[in-house]
Scaffold this motif. Structure first.
Motif, PDB file in Angstrom:
ATOM      1  N   MET A   1       0.841  -1.170   0.000  1.00  0.00           N
ATOM      2  CA  MET A   1       0.000   0.000   0.000  1.00  0.00           C
ATOM      3  C   MET A   1       0.890   1.239   0.000  1.00  0.00           C
ATOM      4  N   GLU A   2       0.591   2.144  -0.891  1.00  0.00           N
ATOM      5  CA  GLU A   2       1.353   3.385  -0.997  1.00  0.00           C
ATOM      6  C   GLU A   2       0.949   4.364   0.096  1.00  0.00           C
ATOM      7  N   ARG A   3       1.912   5.143   0.570  1.00  0.00           N
ATOM      8  CA  ARG A   3       1.657   6.151   1.596  1.00  0.00           C
ATOM      9  C   ARG A   3       1.865   7.541   1.034  1.00  0.00           C
ATOM     10  N   GLN A   4       1.009   8.452   1.472  1.00  0.00           N
ATOM     11  CA  GLN A   4       1.184   9.869   1.170  1.00  0.00           C
ATOM     12  C   GLN A   4       1.410  10.568   2.492  1.00  0.00           C
ATOM     13  N   ARG A   5       2.456  11.347   2.568  1.00  0.00           N
ATOM     14  CA  ARG A   5       2.754  12.092   3.788  1.00  0.00           C
ATOM     15  C   ARG A   5       2.343  13.548   3.614  1.00  0.00           C
ATOM     16  N   ILE A   6       1.663  14.079   4.628  1.00  0.00           N
ATOM     17  CA  ILE A   6       1.184  15.457   4.626  1.00  0.00           C
ATOM     18  C   ILE A   6       1.985  16.233   5.665  1.00  0.00           C
ATOM     19  N   SER A   7       2.455  17.423   5.297  1.00  0.00           N
ATOM     20  CA  SER A   7       3.186  18.271   6.234  1.00  0.00           C
ATOM     21  C   SER A   7       2.448  19.590   6.415  1.00  0.00           C
ATOM     22  N   SER A   8       2.494  20.127   7.631  1.00  0.00           N
ATOM     23  CA  SER A   8       1.906  21.433   7.901  1.00  0.00           C
ATOM     24  C   SER A   8       2.944  22.537   7.777  1.00  0.00           C
ATOM     25  N   GLY A   9       4.214  22.147   7.682  1.00  0.00           N
ATOM     26  CA  GLY A   9       5.289  23.117   7.684  1.00  0.00           C
ATOM     27  C   GLY A   9       5.812  23.417   9.073  1.00  0.00           C
ATOM     28  N   SER A  10       5.247  22.765  10.079  1.00  0.00           N
ATOM     29  CA  SER A  10       5.708  22.955  11.453  1.00  0.00           C
ATOM     30  C   SER A  10       7.151  22.479  11.580  1.00  0.00           C
ATOM     31  N   PRO A  11       8.000  23.248  12.250  1.00  0.00           N
ATOM     32  CA  PRO A  11       9.378  22.781  12.445  1.00  0.00           C
ATOM     33  C   PRO A  11       9.454  21.520  13.303  1.00  0.00           C
ATOM     34  N   PHE A  12       8.428  21.264  14.118  1.00  0.00           N
ATOM     35  CA  PHE A  12       8.421  20.054  14.946  1.00  0.00           C
ATOM     36  C   PHE A  12       8.496  18.796  14.082  1.00  0.00           C
ATOM     37  N   GLU A  13       7.823  18.804  12.939  1.00  0.00           N
ATOM     38  CA  GLU A  13       7.797  17.624  12.073  1.00  0.00           C
ATOM     39  C   GLU A  13       9.206  17.257  11.614  1.00  0.00           C
ATOM     40  N   GLU A  14       9.962  18.254  11.199  1.00  0.00           N
ATOM     41  CA  GLU A  14      11.341  18.014  10.757  1.00  0.00           C
ATOM     42  C   GLU A  14      12.246  17.643  11.925  1.00  0.00           C
ATOM     43  N   ALA A  21       0.182  14.254   8.861  1.00  0.00           N
ATOM     44  CA  ALA A  21      -0.800  13.206   8.564  1.00  0.00           C
ATOM     45  C   ALA A  21      -0.179  12.228   7.584  1.00  0.00           C
ATOM     46  N   VAL A  22      -0.709  11.017   7.607  1.00  0.00           N
ATOM     47  CA  VAL A  22      -0.307   9.989   6.657  1.00  0.00           C
ATOM     48  C   VAL A  22      -1.573   9.389   6.063  1.00  0.00           C
ATOM     49  N   VAL A  23      -1.613   9.326   4.723  1.00  0.00           N
ATOM     50  CA  VAL A  23      -2.711   8.685   4.017  1.00  0.00           C
ATOM     51  C   VAL A  23      -2.241   7.280   3.661  1.00  0.00           C
ATOM     52  N   ALA A  24      -3.035   6.293   4.051  1.00  0.00           N
ATOM     53  CA  ALA A  24      -2.752   4.892   3.717  1.00  0.00           C
ATOM     54  C   ALA A  24      -4.065   4.276   3.235  1.00  0.00           C
ATOM     55  N   GLY A  25      -4.165   4.072   1.918  1.00  0.00           N
ATOM     56  CA  GLY A  25      -5.407   3.555   1.353  1.00  0.00           C
ATOM     57  C   GLY A  25      -6.532   4.557   1.561  1.00  0.00           C
ATOM     58  N   ASP A  26      -7.646   4.093   2.138  1.00  0.00           N
ATOM     59  CA  ASP A  26      -8.803   4.957   2.372  1.00  0.00           C
ATOM     60  C   ASP A  26      -8.770   5.652   3.726  1.00  0.00           C
ATOM     61  N   TRP A  27      -7.654   5.542   4.432  1.00  0.00           N
ATOM     62  CA  TRP A  27      -7.556   6.088   5.787  1.00  0.00           C
ATOM     63  C   TRP A  27      -6.598   7.264   5.842  1.00  0.00           C
ATOM     64  N   VAL A  28      -6.921   8.224   6.715  1.00  0.00           N
ATOM     65  CA  VAL A  28      -6.043   9.351   6.992  1.00  0.00           C
ATOM     66  C   VAL A  28      -5.792   9.357   8.500  1.00  0.00           C
ATOM     67  N   PHE A  29      -4.531   9.290   8.871  1.00  0.00           N
ATOM     68  CA  PHE A  29      -4.120   9.298  10.273  1.00  0.00           C
ATOM     69  C   PHE A  29      -3.443  10.640  10.540  1.00  0.00           C
ATOM     70  N   VAL A  30      -4.081  11.480  11.362  1.00  0.00           N
ATOM     71  CA  VAL A  30      -3.536  12.797  11.672  1.00  0.00           C
ATOM     72  C   VAL A  30      -2.848  12.727  13.026  1.00  0.00           C
TER      73      VAL A  30
END
Length: 127
Positions: A1-14, A21-30
């Motif tokens: 299953m392919e993943r799409q990664r979503i970034s808000s631009g927050s420095p915490f993420e880096e 958030a991560v999209v995996a199939g029909d699910w979005v995990f924030v």
């Protein structure tokens, strides 16, 4: 299953090494999302204002993922002061009242003492 990664631009993420958030199939995990305004990296002292900003941050991530707050099926709330939760209810009802997701609230310390609430959601998406 392919993943799409979503970034808000927050420095915490880096700095920490995670995605908003991560999209995996029909699910979005924030990820757990706080009340920081990520464009200015400021945060209100008020728990209700932080809750509103949390929901705006989450809505933006869900939109990038092809989802919305109406698609949320699970929500977890974390507050350092449990007594603050009731003041947040009107904001939560405004944003999640249509979805009425399964929910849990816990009291626990957060990374930064300015943070008064952190919210994590799981949603369906519509590709």
């Amino acid at each position: 299953m392919e993943r799409q990664r979503i970034s808000s631009g927050s420095p915490f993420e880096e700095q920490i090494g995670y995605s908003r958030a991560v999209v995996a199939g029909d699910w979005v995990f924030v990820s757990g999302t706080t009340g920081f305004d990520y464009t200015t990296m400021t945060i209100s002292d008020d728990v209700v204002e932080q809750t509103e900003q949390c929901m705006q941050n989450i809505a933006a991530a869900l939109k990038q993922a092809g989802s919305s707050l109406d698609d949320v099926v699970r929500v977890n709330y974390v507050l350092p002061v449990g007594a603050d939760f009731e003041a947040c209810w009107p904001v939560l009802r405004k944003h999640l009242g249509a979805a009425r997701p399964a929910a849990m609230m816990i009291t626990a310390g957060l990374l930064d003492p300015r943070m008064k609430i952190e919210i994590e959601v799981t949603a369906m998406r519509h590709p």
